[in-house]
Design an enzyme around this catalytic site. Structure first.
Site, PDB file in Angstrom:
ATOM      1  N   HIS A  60     -11.117  48.592  19.328  1.00  0.00           N
ATOM      2  CA  HIS A  60     -11.059  49.945  18.759  1.00  0.00           C
ATOM      3  C   HIS A  60     -10.269  49.851  17.456  1.00  0.00           C
ATOM      4  CE1 HIS A  60      -9.592  54.153  18.576  1.00  0.00           C
ATOM      5  NE2 HIS A  60     -10.607  54.453  19.353  1.00  0.00           N
ATOM      6  N   ASP A  82      -5.178  46.280  25.368  1.00  0.00           N
ATOM      7  CA  ASP A  82      -5.422  47.709  25.181  1.00  0.00           C
ATOM      8  C   ASP A  82      -6.147  48.222  26.432  1.00  0.00           C
ATOM      9  OD1 ASP A  82      -6.655  50.122  24.680  1.00  0.00           O
ATOM     10  OD2 ASP A  82      -7.493  49.553  22.741  1.00  0.00           O
ATOM     11  N   GLN A 116      -9.363  52.246  28.098  1.00  0.00           N
ATOM     12  CA  GLN A 116     -10.585  52.550  28.864  1.00  0.00           C
ATOM     13  C   GLN A 116     -10.574  51.919  30.246  1.00  0.00           C
ATOM     14  OE1 GLN A 116     -12.828  54.675  28.029  1.00  0.00           O
ATOM     15  NE2 GLN A 116     -12.285  54.996  25.892  1.00  0.00           N
ATOM     16  N   LYS A 172      -7.105  59.958  28.915  1.00  0.00           N
ATOM     17  CA  LYS A 172      -8.341  59.333  29.415  1.00  0.00           C
ATOM     18  C   LYS A 172      -8.273  59.149  30.929  1.00  0.00           C
ATOM     19  CE  LYS A 172      -9.159  57.118  25.081  1.00  0.00           C
ATOM     20  NZ  LYS A 172     -10.228  57.643  24.252  1.00  0.00           N
ATOM     21  N   CYS A 227     -15.103  54.761  16.782  1.00  0.00           N
ATOM     22  CA  CYS A 227     -13.917  54.071  16.251  1.00  0.00           C
ATOM     23  C   CYS A 227     -14.000  52.578  16.508  1.00  0.00           C
ATOM     24  CB  CYS A 227     -12.621  54.628  16.839  1.00  0.00           C
ATOM     25  SG  CYS A 227     -12.333  56.318  16.379  1.00  0.00           S
TER      26      CYS A 227
HETATM   27  N1  PMP Z   1      -8.444  51.893  22.496  1.00  0.00           N
HETATM   28  C1  PMP Z   1      -9.588  52.237  23.104  1.00  0.00           C
HETATM   29  C2  PMP Z   1     -10.413  51.176  23.769  1.00  0.00           C
HETATM   30  C3  PMP Z   1     -10.001  53.560  23.106  1.00  0.00           C
HETATM   31  O1  PMP Z   1     -11.138  53.903  23.699  1.00  0.00           O
HETATM   32  C4  PMP Z   1      -9.195  54.535  22.468  1.00  0.00           C
HETATM   33  C5  PMP Z   1      -9.619  55.988  22.403  1.00  0.00           C
HETATM   34  N2  PMP Z   1     -10.938  56.199  22.061  1.00  0.00           N
HETATM   35  C6  PMP Z   1      -8.017  54.126  21.866  1.00  0.00           C
HETATM   36  C7  PMP Z   1      -7.665  52.802  21.903  1.00  0.00           C
HETATM   37  C8  PMP Z   1      -7.110  55.084  21.173  1.00  0.00           C
HETATM   38  O2  PMP Z   1      -6.565  55.971  22.092  1.00  0.00           O
HETATM   39  P1  PMP Z   1      -5.752  57.249  21.592  1.00  0.00           P
HETATM   40  O3  PMP Z   1      -6.612  57.923  20.582  1.00  0.00           O
HETATM   41  O4  PMP Z   1      -5.608  58.060  22.849  1.00  0.00           O
HETATM   42  O5  PMP Z   1      -4.467  56.775  21.064  1.00  0.00           O
END
Ligand code: PMP
Length: 406
Positions: free
Chosen positions: A123, A200, A203, A226, A364
């Site tokens: 991401h 990370d 998910q 999430k 993203c």
């Molecule tokens: N890493 C992953 C794999 C994600 O899916 C997301 C959110 N789409 C993020 C990081 C970022 O999370 P946040 O916007 O809640 O900080």
């Protein structure tokens, strides 16, 4: 609590509504999941009965608020299998946790010639902070490639690892592809060359049990929103020795032991990394959400989502013009796809008119889109409350998309 999907759905008030006269099928949980009554009630109770600023107050409300907030930290510790609450730092979410590691660990520890090894399916939140750090320190970013299914190339990974690799950053479950990465094995391999490992978990935590001790990663982070908790709260797990050696990255109240105009003595972790008044209600809601999903049982949650994923994959397979992006054998509840000749935004708009909420765009993860030679996908993602009817309605909606735009 047994895993009864109708009972689970009934606990999410937001699902009970019509969109353009059709029942809502919410298939966008990878972007942000909905909240069960248990979480809504916990936050409501907290604000109605206990709210005050935490940690410094001697009065009853402050003490109750502190207990409720710190119970959130204990809930995270338990959820991740971490040894100590001293290893759990509250953050705004995954993004802030990665930035914290990038600035408080990366900047002091990286220098020119060092390598930061990231997977090709990160991401943006696990790419951009490292680019900033690389620009500041002279370290170089290298990328682990993946195959056409969205599976990381482990041979290439082994070759990329070397004594210059100082950090390996890998997404546990890809938000764009659904791939579940072999993070335990990757951690072991990285540790052999002495690299620090950041996973990370944004998910992963809603879909499967996580055990940071077994994984042996150095940093793990996730976002509350999430995993059925509020927005604006998340957590970083970091191994004690690493956190203790890291300087603060933000200054202010709370994170100090003593302050004079000449100098400041900083507090130990996790407080060192938590400047300012925190998201107290967020911590309360996070505790409620983690307790709620653990009561369902992470194995039951994973099994339910796996069944739905198989069903959804089969349904999409009936459309000749649909190409799934992300077909790894180890996959969590993400169905990302493109339709030959129809732009994902148009697909999303027509599905919305059918009451089916999906996400369209690059999610993203622009490097993933580039890898597959596409600008965007339509992504249906699963939560604990989804059922087969949601996927049937997705398939019906897609038939409508082809009729209207085909
Ligand atoms: N890493 C992953 C794999 C994600 O899916 C997301 C959110 N789409 C993020 C990081 C970022 O999370 P946040 O916007 O809640 O900080």
């Amino acid at each position: 609590m047994s895993f009864n999907i109708d009972e689970i759905r009934a606990q999410f008030p937001v699902l009970d509504q019509q969109i353009f006269g059709k029942p809502l099928s919410f298939l966008d949980s990878a972007a942000s999941a909905q909240r069960p009554v248990a979480v809504l009630d916990a936050i409501d109770y907290y604000y109605r009965n206990d709210h005050a600023n935490v940690h410094r107050g001697v009065h009853q409300l402050s003490q109750r608020a502190t207990i409720a907030y710190e119970a959130g930290r204990e809930a995270v510790r338990d959820f991740l299998g971490a040894p100590s609450t001293k290893e759990i730092v509250f953050t705004r979410g995954t993004t802030e946790a990665i930035n914290l590691v990038a600035y408080a660990w990366g900047v002091p520890n990286l220098k020119a010639g060092d390598e930061i090894l990231l997977s090709g399916m990160e991401h943006h939140s696990n790419i951009v902070p490292w680019q900033f750090v690389a620009a500041q320190t002279g370290a170089k970013i290298r990328v682990i490639p993946m195959d056409d299914r969205g599976v990381l190339d482990m041979e290439a990974y082994a070759e990329l690892l070397n004594e210059r690799t100082k950090l390996v950053g890998v997404v546990h479950v890809s938000n764009a592809l659904g791939t579940i990465n072999p993070v335990k094995q990757m951690t072991q391999m990285a540790h052999k060359v002495g690299a620090v490992v950041l996973i990370d978990g944004a998910q992963a935590v809603p879909h499967c049990a996580v055990d940071v001790l077994d994984m042996d990663c150095d940093f793990y982070m996730f976002s509350g929103h999430k995993v059925y908790a509020p927005t604006g709260i998340g957590a970083l797990y970091g191994k004690k020795a690493l956190l203790e050696a890291m300087p603060p990255w933000q200054g202010g109240g709370e994170m100090i032991r003593s302050v004079t105009f000449e100098s400041t003595v900083v507090a130990p972790p996790p407080t060192r990394f938590e400047a300012g008044t925190p998201n107290i209600a967020g911590g309360v809601g996070l505790a409620a959400a983690l307790g709620w999903i653990q009561a369902l049982g992470m194995d039951a949650v994973a099994a339910h989502e796996q069944q739905l994923l198989d069903y959804g994959t089969q349904l999409l397979g009936n459309f000749d013009r649909i190409r799934l992006i992300g077909t790894a054998p180890e996959k969590a509840g993400v169905l990302s796809f493109v339709i030959d000749g129809i732009h994902p935004h148009d697909v999303g708009t027509v599905l919305d008119m059918e009451g089916v909420a999906v996400r369209t765009g690059h999610h993203c993860a622009q490097p993933v889109m580039e890898r597959f030679g596409i600008p965007a996908t339509t992504r249906a993602s699963l939560g604990v409350y989804n059922n087969r009817a949601d996927l049937d309605r997705l398939a019906m909606g897609l038939t409508r998309v082809m009729e209207l735009l085909g």
